[in-house]
Write a protein that holds these residues in place. Structure first.
Motif, PDB file in Angstrom:
ATOM      1  N   ILE A 262       0.863  -1.179   0.000  1.00 35.24           N
ATOM      2  CA  ILE A 262       0.000   0.000   0.000  1.00 35.24           C
ATOM      3  C   ILE A 262       0.899   1.228   0.000  1.00 35.24           C
ATOM      4  O   ILE A 262       1.789   1.359   0.835  1.00 35.24           O
ATOM      5  CB  ILE A 262      -0.926   0.022   1.228  1.00 35.24           C
ATOM      6  CG1 ILE A 262      -1.879  -1.171   1.186  1.00 35.24           C
ATOM      7  CG2 ILE A 262      -1.696   1.326   1.300  1.00 35.24           C
ATOM      8  CD1 ILE A 262      -2.751  -1.294   2.410  1.00 35.24           C
ATOM      9  N   ILE A 263       0.661   2.101  -0.957  1.00 37.89           N
ATOM     10  CA  ILE A 263       1.423   3.342  -1.050  1.00 37.89           C
ATOM     11  C   ILE A 263       0.483   4.486  -0.707  1.00 37.89           C
ATOM     12  O   ILE A 263      -0.598   4.600  -1.285  1.00 37.89           O
ATOM     13  CB  ILE A 263       1.983   3.527  -2.481  1.00 37.89           C
ATOM     14  CG1 ILE A 263       2.908   2.363  -2.836  1.00 37.89           C
ATOM     15  CG2 ILE A 263       2.700   4.861  -2.599  1.00 37.89           C
ATOM     16  CD1 ILE A 263       3.352   2.360  -4.270  1.00 37.89           C
ATOM     17  N   ARG A 264       0.880   5.323   0.242  1.00 38.59           N
ATOM     18  CA  ARG A 264       0.058   6.470   0.631  1.00 38.59           C
ATOM     19  C   ARG A 264       0.375   7.635  -0.300  1.00 38.59           C
ATOM     20  O   ARG A 264       1.531   7.986  -0.487  1.00 38.59           O
ATOM     21  CB  ARG A 264       0.347   6.867   2.078  1.00 38.59           C
ATOM     22  CG  ARG A 264       0.059   5.805   3.119  1.00 38.59           C
ATOM     23  CD  ARG A 264      -1.411   5.456   3.191  1.00 38.59           C
ATOM     24  NE  ARG A 264      -2.214   6.597   3.536  1.00 38.59           N
ATOM     25  CZ  ARG A 264      -2.909   6.730   4.647  1.00 38.59           C
ATOM     26  NH1 ARG A 264      -2.930   5.773   5.532  1.00 38.59           N
ATOM     27  NH2 ARG A 264      -3.601   7.814   4.876  1.00 38.59           N
ATOM     28  N   ARG A 265      -0.657   8.224  -0.892  1.00 39.38           N
ATOM     29  CA  ARG A 265      -0.511   9.367  -1.788  1.00 39.38           C
ATOM     30  C   ARG A 265      -1.660  10.328  -1.572  1.00 39.38           C
ATOM     31  O   ARG A 265      -2.750   9.919  -1.198  1.00 39.38           O
ATOM     32  CB  ARG A 265      -0.551   8.937  -3.256  1.00 39.38           C
ATOM     33  CG  ARG A 265       0.583   8.099  -3.723  1.00 39.38           C
ATOM     34  CD  ARG A 265       1.736   8.981  -4.167  1.00 39.38           C
ATOM     35  NE  ARG A 265       2.958   8.234  -4.271  1.00 39.38           N
ATOM     36  CZ  ARG A 265       3.432   7.706  -5.362  1.00 39.38           C
ATOM     37  NH1 ARG A 265       2.758   7.805  -6.474  1.00 39.38           N
ATOM     38  NH2 ARG A 265       4.570   7.075  -5.365  1.00 39.38           N
ATOM     39  N   ASP A 266      -1.433  11.581  -1.859  1.00 38.03           N
ATOM     40  CA  ASP A 266      -2.525  12.553  -1.873  1.00 38.03           C
ATOM     41  C   ASP A 266      -3.259  12.416  -3.199  1.00 38.03           C
ATOM     42  O   ASP A 266      -2.643  12.494  -4.265  1.00 38.03           O
ATOM     43  CB  ASP A 266      -1.987  13.982  -1.738  1.00 38.03           C
ATOM     44  CG  ASP A 266      -1.459  14.264  -0.346  1.00 38.03           C
ATOM     45  OD1 ASP A 266      -1.915  13.596   0.597  1.00 38.03           O
ATOM     46  OD2 ASP A 266      -0.589  15.143  -0.222  1.00 38.03           O
ATOM     47  N   ASN A 267      -4.550  12.172  -3.132  1.00 40.03           N
ATOM     48  CA  ASN A 267      -5.425  12.086  -4.298  1.00 40.03           C
ATOM     49  C   ASN A 267      -4.905  11.123  -5.378  1.00 40.03           C
ATOM     50  O   ASN A 267      -4.644  11.530  -6.506  1.00 40.03           O
ATOM     51  CB  ASN A 267      -5.653  13.474  -4.886  1.00 40.03           C
ATOM     52  CG  ASN A 267      -6.825  13.494  -5.819  1.00 40.03           C
ATOM     53  OD1 ASN A 267      -7.660  12.602  -5.813  1.00 40.03           O
ATOM     54  ND2 ASN A 267      -6.892  14.531  -6.630  1.00 40.03           N
ATOM     55  N   PRO A 268      -4.746   9.846  -5.067  1.00 40.75           N
ATOM     56  CA  PRO A 268      -4.220   8.907  -6.061  1.00 40.75           C
ATOM     57  C   PRO A 268      -5.175   8.638  -7.223  1.00 40.75           C
ATOM     58  O   PRO A 268      -4.744   8.189  -8.273  1.00 40.75           O
ATOM     59  CB  PRO A 268      -3.990   7.627  -5.257  1.00 40.75           C
ATOM     60  CG  PRO A 268      -4.940   7.722  -4.131  1.00 40.75           C
ATOM     61  CD  PRO A 268      -5.035   9.181  -3.811  1.00 40.75           C
ATOM     62  N   THR A 269      -6.455   8.931  -7.049  1.00 42.03           N
ATOM     63  CA  THR A 269      -7.414   8.674  -8.128  1.00 42.03           C
ATOM     64  C   THR A 269      -7.703   9.927  -8.946  1.00 42.03           C
ATOM     65  O   THR A 269      -8.603   9.920  -9.779  1.00 42.03           O
ATOM     66  CB  THR A 269      -8.736   8.134  -7.556  1.00 42.03           C
ATOM     67  OG1 THR A 269      -9.273   9.083  -6.650  1.00 42.03           O
ATOM     68  CG2 THR A 269      -8.539   6.800  -6.876  1.00 42.03           C
ATOM     69  N   GLY A 270      -6.968  10.976  -8.743  1.00 50.51           N
ATOM     70  CA  GLY A 270      -7.226  12.251  -9.409  1.00 50.51           C
ATOM     71  C   GLY A 270      -7.305  12.165 -10.918  1.00 50.51           C
ATOM     72  O   GLY A 270      -8.151  12.789 -11.540  1.00 50.51           O
TER      73      GLY A 270
END
Length: 181
Positions: A166-174
């Motif tokens: 699991i990689i944490r990202r801001d707005n990965p589905t943007g």
């Protein structure tokens, strides 16, 4: 609760960015994924035309290889990106702005994780991904192609199945969730 008619127009908005009657006719006639959604939403209304809508839903289920029962709880903004070999369990609960591609399964499992998933808002399932069991998928989650997910996923994450990473990202589905509601 909102009327199911507005659900159809919200689903249409996710495809084209508008809610016009002309677009509704065009996408119902020429876009297989949206056609399936149109009959799915109309079956959920359970009005006097239910037998006709149910018959057409079954017909398109066989024709397009999509198995999403009308009892399935799917919020506004549902989008089938590429149709074919899509299976969603009727007990699954899915939030708004949900994208699903070909070859995806949202199903139940037995054992420790017995049950069906709860999927949050703004979730994108890429081709051939599988989500099974009594798990919670958070909001703004991208499930990468060929991923098998049978564990809880926090908000704002990308799931890559190489080692259940699991990689944490801001707005990965943007980039993937267009025309959000």
């Amino acid at each position: 609760m909102m009327k199911k008619k507005s659900f159809i127009y919200d689903d249409l908005y996710r495809y084209i960015g508008n809610r016009s009657l002309k677009s509704l006719f065009r996408y119902t006639l020429f876009t297989p994924g949206f056609r399936y959604i149109y009959f799915l939403r109309n079956c959920q209304k359970k009005n006097w035309l239910f037998p006709l809508y149910f018959f057409l839903l079954r017909r398109y289920s066989i024709k397009y290889g999509i198995q999403i029962p009308y009892q399935t709880s799917i919020d506004r903004g549902f989008r089938i990106v590429h149709f074919g070999l899509i299976v969603i369990h009727p007990g699954a609960i899915i939030g708004k702005n949900f994208n699903i591609a070909q070859g995806c399964t949202v199903g139940s499992s037995e054992g420790k994780k017995r049950g069906t998933p709860i999927i949050g808002d703004n979730v994108c399932m890429q081709p051939n991904s599988v989500v099974v069991g009594n798990i919670k998928i958070g909001n703004n989650v991208l499930i990468a192609p060929n991923s098998f997910v049978n564990f809880d996923v926090p908000d704002d994450s990308i799931v890559i199945n190489s080692q259940n990473k699991i990689i944490r990202r801001d707005n990965p589905t943007g980039k993937y969730i267009v025309y959000k509601l």
